[in-house]
Design a protein around this motif. Structure first.
Motif: not given
Lengths: 225, 246
Positions: A118, A121-122, A126, A128, A131, A134
């Motif tokens: 995560p 991802g941030i 990406l 929220m 996530l 994902m």
């Protein structure tokens, strides 16, 4: 039933305990993962849209590369000190012990990466709400990677260039994981239906769940002969 | 081709008849080998081996390096396929169900099976679990401490395996036998136990094996020279490099 379950739990607990005591392998995997994921945006420049587009591929490749060196070492140590030999002569079926070993490897190798994802991802911009989905993809795909890695590590056990061979065996076999995983996350991004990709990844996991433990067990039995 | 001289065999076995479970151990010999042949890398190491080991007897495998002692021990634990013949432990044929056969034996191989990154207690607990010794966690800890005490490494219980010396690790491997010391139906297969042991550990091991056999247990032990102590219940099987048995 207890004669199967207890030894399997003991194998999982022993692996977890050992990796807590010597977290070096886990931390090096984690640092590879973070390194790949930070260096790529640095090199690409700060085009947010471009980064978000390549994020799924980036994260999957980072997971694969960070876990590969650890897969290679899955059995080499316990083969050398003779624990593997004792597993073979345990009344508990070797297949079940290998399943336990795979679960332990997932907890030790993949779970830390999934938990770190995560953050990456941030960084890649990406959304929220994507996530969580994902993480599901990574967790399931990660189990596939571990099961492929276990088979490969068992097949090359005892060979001197095991690292090279593991890579050669693992990479083609993990292509489907990469393809469905990336397609799934991309579909998630574009708002398309990703259930199909998730199901295919799930089907792949189930096939490997049946295939990998017995193949791993058989390969180890051969190498110990 | 083969000549085995049993020197003295029987010991009083009323004790183990009370304790040993299953499979009518009084009817079957601990180990029965019939016309066994084993090859390794294409070379025939052992051929035409016939042997019967009764409860309370020790079989001592003696021979030069590479003559097939380890191979025979590992073949008896089903780690190496047989080329010919069959064997049975407590009447359980080697082709029988894996779990049933494995419950009849314990193997201490060349490698000590200490889990490198664990401490002594945790490693033995894993081994006990894999040997299917089913007791409560508290009980197994007591059993482990008693086993370590028997091998004289109780003070090392919390020590990391990788911090132990070669001899201490060997003692740890042999302590595994003590975990199942009351299961006298299990045939002990021990590969060159005296190699890295000091005098103290060697005499401890002799005591352990003697007491195991006095209670009806049996063991197959490989080594060089003569077997220290325990002479009066030992069968010796000499293997020459050309595969001759004497």
């Amino acid at each position: 039933m207890r004669a199967i379950l207890n030894p399997c739990l003991a194998v999982i607990m022993a692996d977890i305990r050992a990796s807590l005591r010597y977290p070096g392998d886990v931390l090096s995997g984690l640092s590879y993962f973070i390194m790949i994921a930070t260096l790529v945006p640095l090199g690409l420049g700060a085009d947010q849209a471009e980064l978000a587009r390549i994020a799924p591929v980036m994260i999957w490749i980072a997971v694969m590369l960070a876990s590969l060196p650890q897969m290679d070492r899955l059995f080499s140590r316990i083969a050398k000190d003779g624990v593997l030999e004792q597993m073979l002569i345990s009344p508990t079926p070797m297949t079940m012990l290998m399943l336990a070993k795979i679960i332990a490897a997932w907890l030790i190798i993949i779970l830390p990466l999934v938990l770190a994802a995560p953050v990456i991802g941030i960084m890649f911009g990406l959304a929220m709400d994507m996530l969580a989905m994902m993480l599901c993809f990574l967790a399931i795909g990660g189990l596939c990677l571990v099961m492929i890695g276990a088979m490969a590590a068992a097949l090359v056990l005892g060979s001197r260039q095991s690292g090279v061979f593991t890579a050669i065996i693992v990479l083609p076999l993990s292509m489907p994981v990469l393809i469905f995983g990336v397609a799934g996350i991309s579909a998630l991004q574009s708002g398309a239906d990703m259930a199909g990709h998730m199901m295919l990844l799930g089907a792949l996991t189930l096939i490997l769940l049946v295939l990998s433990p017995p193949v791993t067990a058989a390969a180890i039995r051969f190498s110990e002969e | 081709m083969m000549l085995i001289t049993p020197i003295l065999t029987h010991l009083p076995y009323d004790f183990w008849q009370m304790t040993s479970p299953s499979l009518h151990p009084s009817i079957h010999p601990r180990l029965a080998i019939n016309d066994l042949a084993i090859s390794r890398g294409g070379a025939l190491l052992i051929e035409g081996l016939n042997l019967e080991l009764k409860a309370g007897q020790v079989l001592f495998l003696r021979g030069a390096n590479g003559c097939g002692k380890t191979t025979l021990l590992r073949a008896l634990a089903k780690l190496i396929p047989l080329r010919h013949g069959q064997y049975a432990i407590n009447g359980v044929q080697h082709k029988a169900d894996h779990a049933t056969l494995m419950r009849q034996l314990l193997l201490v191989g060349h490698r000590n099976a200490g889990f490198e990154h664990l401490n002594v207690i945790s490693s033995l607990r894993l081994m006990a679990s894999m040997m299917n010794i089913e007791t409560s966690p508290k009980q197994i800890t007591e059993q482990i401490m008693a086993a370590l005490d028997k091998m004289g490494i109780k003070p090392l219980a919390e020590r990391q395996i990788s911090h132990l010396s070669a001899g201490q690790q060997r003692r740890l491997a042999l302590a595994r036998l003590m975990l199942a010391a009351d299961m006298t139906h299990r045939l002990w297969l021990i590969d060159e136990p005296f190699n890295t042991l000091d005098d103290d550990a060697a005499s401890r091991l002799c005591d352990i094996i003697t007491s195991y056999c006095n209670h009806g247990g049996s063991a197959v032990i490989s080594g060089h020279g003569t077997m220290p102590l325990i002479p009066d219940m030992t069968l010796t099987l000499g293997i020459t490099p050309s595969g001759e048995l004497s």
